[in-house]
Write an enzyme that holds these catalytic residues in place. Structure first.
Site, mmCIF file in Angstrom:
data_model
loop_
_atom_site.group_PDB
_atom_site.id
_atom_site.type_symbol
_atom_site.label_atom_id
_atom_site.label_comp_id
_atom_site.label_asym_id
_atom_site.label_seq_id
_atom_site.Cartn_x
_atom_site.Cartn_y
_atom_site.Cartn_z
ATOM 1 N N ASP A 36 41.047 4.650 -0.457
ATOM 2 C CA ASP A 36 39.815 5.151 -1.071
ATOM 3 C C ASP A 36 39.368 4.186 -2.156
ATOM 4 O O ASP A 36 40.157 3.392 -2.668
ATOM 5 C CB ASP A 36 40.072 6.508 -1.732
ATOM 6 C CG ASP A 36 40.191 7.618 -0.707
ATOM 7 O OD1 ASP A 36 39.869 7.386 0.466
ATOM 8 O OD2 ASP A 36 40.609 8.716 -1.098
ATOM 9 N N LYS A 58 35.108 6.316 -0.636
ATOM 10 C CA LYS A 58 34.184 7.413 -0.850
ATOM 11 C C LYS A 58 34.055 7.483 -2.352
ATOM 12 O O LYS A 58 35.025 7.552 -3.079
ATOM 13 C CB LYS A 58 34.796 8.680 -0.306
ATOM 14 C CG LYS A 58 33.938 9.893 -0.555
ATOM 15 C CD LYS A 58 34.424 11.017 0.329
ATOM 16 C CE LYS A 58 33.927 12.319 -0.216
ATOM 17 N NZ LYS A 58 32.910 12.923 0.593
ATOM 18 N N MET A 170 35.291 15.503 -11.286
ATOM 19 C CA MET A 170 33.936 15.318 -10.740
ATOM 20 C C MET A 170 32.900 16.087 -11.556
ATOM 21 O O MET A 170 31.978 16.690 -10.992
ATOM 22 C CB MET A 170 33.891 15.776 -9.265
ATOM 23 C CG MET A 170 34.775 14.944 -8.366
ATOM 24 S SD MET A 170 34.955 15.605 -6.702
ATOM 25 C CE MET A 170 36.413 16.637 -6.858
HETATM 26 N N1 SAH Z 1 42.892 13.150 -5.658
HETATM 27 C C1 SAH Z 1 42.354 12.714 -6.925
HETATM 28 C C2 SAH Z 1 41.029 13.348 -7.235
HETATM 29 C C3 SAH Z 1 39.906 12.918 -6.323
HETATM 30 S S1 SAH Z 1 38.371 13.622 -6.756
HETATM 31 C C4 SAH Z 1 43.376 13.011 -8.034
HETATM 32 O O1 SAH Z 1 44.362 13.725 -7.777
HETATM 33 O O2 SAH Z 1 43.201 12.519 -9.143
HETATM 34 C C5 SAH Z 1 37.626 12.343 -7.696
HETATM 35 C C6 SAH Z 1 37.641 12.680 -9.158
HETATM 36 O O3 SAH Z 1 38.917 12.446 -9.697
HETATM 37 C C7 SAH Z 1 36.716 11.842 -10.012
HETATM 38 O O4 SAH Z 1 35.395 12.316 -9.969
HETATM 39 C C8 SAH Z 1 37.316 12.030 -11.385
HETATM 40 O O5 SAH Z 1 36.974 13.289 -11.934
HETATM 41 C C9 SAH Z 1 38.795 12.070 -11.048
HETATM 42 N N2 SAH Z 1 39.476 10.779 -11.246
HETATM 43 C C10 SAH Z 1 40.117 10.050 -10.326
HETATM 44 N N3 SAH Z 1 40.685 8.960 -10.879
HETATM 45 C C11 SAH Z 1 40.401 9.007 -12.194
HETATM 46 C C12 SAH Z 1 40.722 8.190 -13.317
HETATM 47 N N4 SAH Z 1 41.463 7.070 -13.208
HETATM 48 N N5 SAH Z 1 40.254 8.570 -14.532
HETATM 49 C C13 SAH Z 1 39.533 9.689 -14.687
HETATM 50 N N6 SAH Z 1 39.198 10.497 -13.664
HETATM 51 C C14 SAH Z 1 39.630 10.165 -12.436
#
Ligand code: SAH
Length: 263
Positions: A36, A58, A170
């Site tokens: 991703d 995505k 998100m």
């Molecule tokens: N599976 C992922 C989440 C995917 S949804 C997890 O467990 O973290 C995507 C959202 O994850 C983004 O919109 C944001 O809110 C968050 N996100 C992912 N990586 C991030 C990071 N390094 N710092 C802050 N938010 C993050």
């Protein structure tokens, strides 16, 4: 021909030191890596130099590779005897559609294994030194998305009434609306609130403020997606133990004045 296999791997929030050993092992073995957009370059650097590394990214509401295509590609590569790593940001089972991909693999009779990752919500809290649970202050926490499909709606007022801290994924683009609904649900406008963008990466930015100023503070600190929002009394504890070179907390955190206690 050796049997192929798919590893559904959580890449964690970005800092490669937060990869699990299971993730690292799978990555070093992989013939094909499908990742991703949220997966950091530093993590991808652990793939074999001869591995095929394919972005099937995505990002928010942007264009993305259709889910069916990703699933067909994983299945085809595994059937060719390849070790496939499907690498997802954070944890594959937290807003990661992990189970959908497992179901497709199971249906195709392809062997798979899941390697959990550190989800960005927990990493973001830790990066600011915020304990999501804290004796006497918080007996639980809610992980919730700010973005729903179509006309599905989250009952933010009901979430506000739980009194539990909210860890919002998100949520950047809908922050103003979320703020308003939480306050309508009875959360004090002065409730401590934090935002962490690019948590655990070199580009991490964060702000600690109050609920009614969250969107504005985020804009001022130029925090954009991907970011985690944390709303609740526990956010008041951000960086509280930073003295003496302790590493909990991000040195760049901006603090905005908080009222002593929200009413
Ligand atoms: N599976 C992922 C989440 C995917 S949804 C997890 O467990 O973290 C995507 C959202 O994850 C983004 O919109 C944001 O809110 C968050 N996100 C992912 N990586 C991030 C990071 N390094 N710092 C802050 N938010 C993050």
């Amino acid at each position: 021909m050796k049997a192929g296999k798919v590893f559904l791997v959580g890449a964690g929030p970005g800092d490669p030191e937060l990869l699990t050993l299971k993730a690292l092992k799978a990555l070093k073995q992989a013939d094909v890596v499908l990742h991703d957009e949220l997966v950091s370059e530093e993590v991808l650097a652990y793939a074999r130099p001869d591995a095929r590394v394919i972005a099937v990214g995505k990002r928010g509401r942007g264009r993305s590779t259709p889910q069916g295509f990703i699933e067909r590609l994983m299945i085809a590569e595994a059937r060719r005897g390849h070790v496939v790593v499907r690498l997802k940001g954070g944890d594959p089972f937290v807003f990661g559609r992990g189970l959908e991909e497992c179901a497709a693999l199971a249906k195709a009779g392809v062997a798979f294994e899941v390697a959990s990752g550190i989800t960005s919500g927990l990493a973001a809290a830790a990066a600011l030194g915020i304990p999501l649970t804290h004796r006497g202050l918080s007996h639980g926490a809610i992980l919730v998305t700010g973005q729903r499909r179509g006309d599905e709606e989250t009952d933010w007022e009901a979430l506000a009434r739980t009194g539990l801290p909210l860890v919002i994924y998100m949520g950047v683009s809908r922050c103003a609306d979320i703020q308003r609904q939480l306050i309508a649900g009875g959360m004090a406008p002065g409730t401590p609130a934090a935002a962490v963008g690019d948590a655990t990466r070199a580009t991490q930015r964060s702000v600690v403020t109050r609920l009614d100023r969250l969107e504005q503070a985020m804009a001022e600190a130029r925090i954009a997606s991907p970011a985690i929002l944390i709303v609740g009394e526990v956010a008041r504890l951000a960086t509280s133990l930073r003295a003496n070179g302790n590493s909990a907390g991000d040195r760049a955190t901006r603090r905005q004045p908080l009222r002593r206690r929200p009413r």
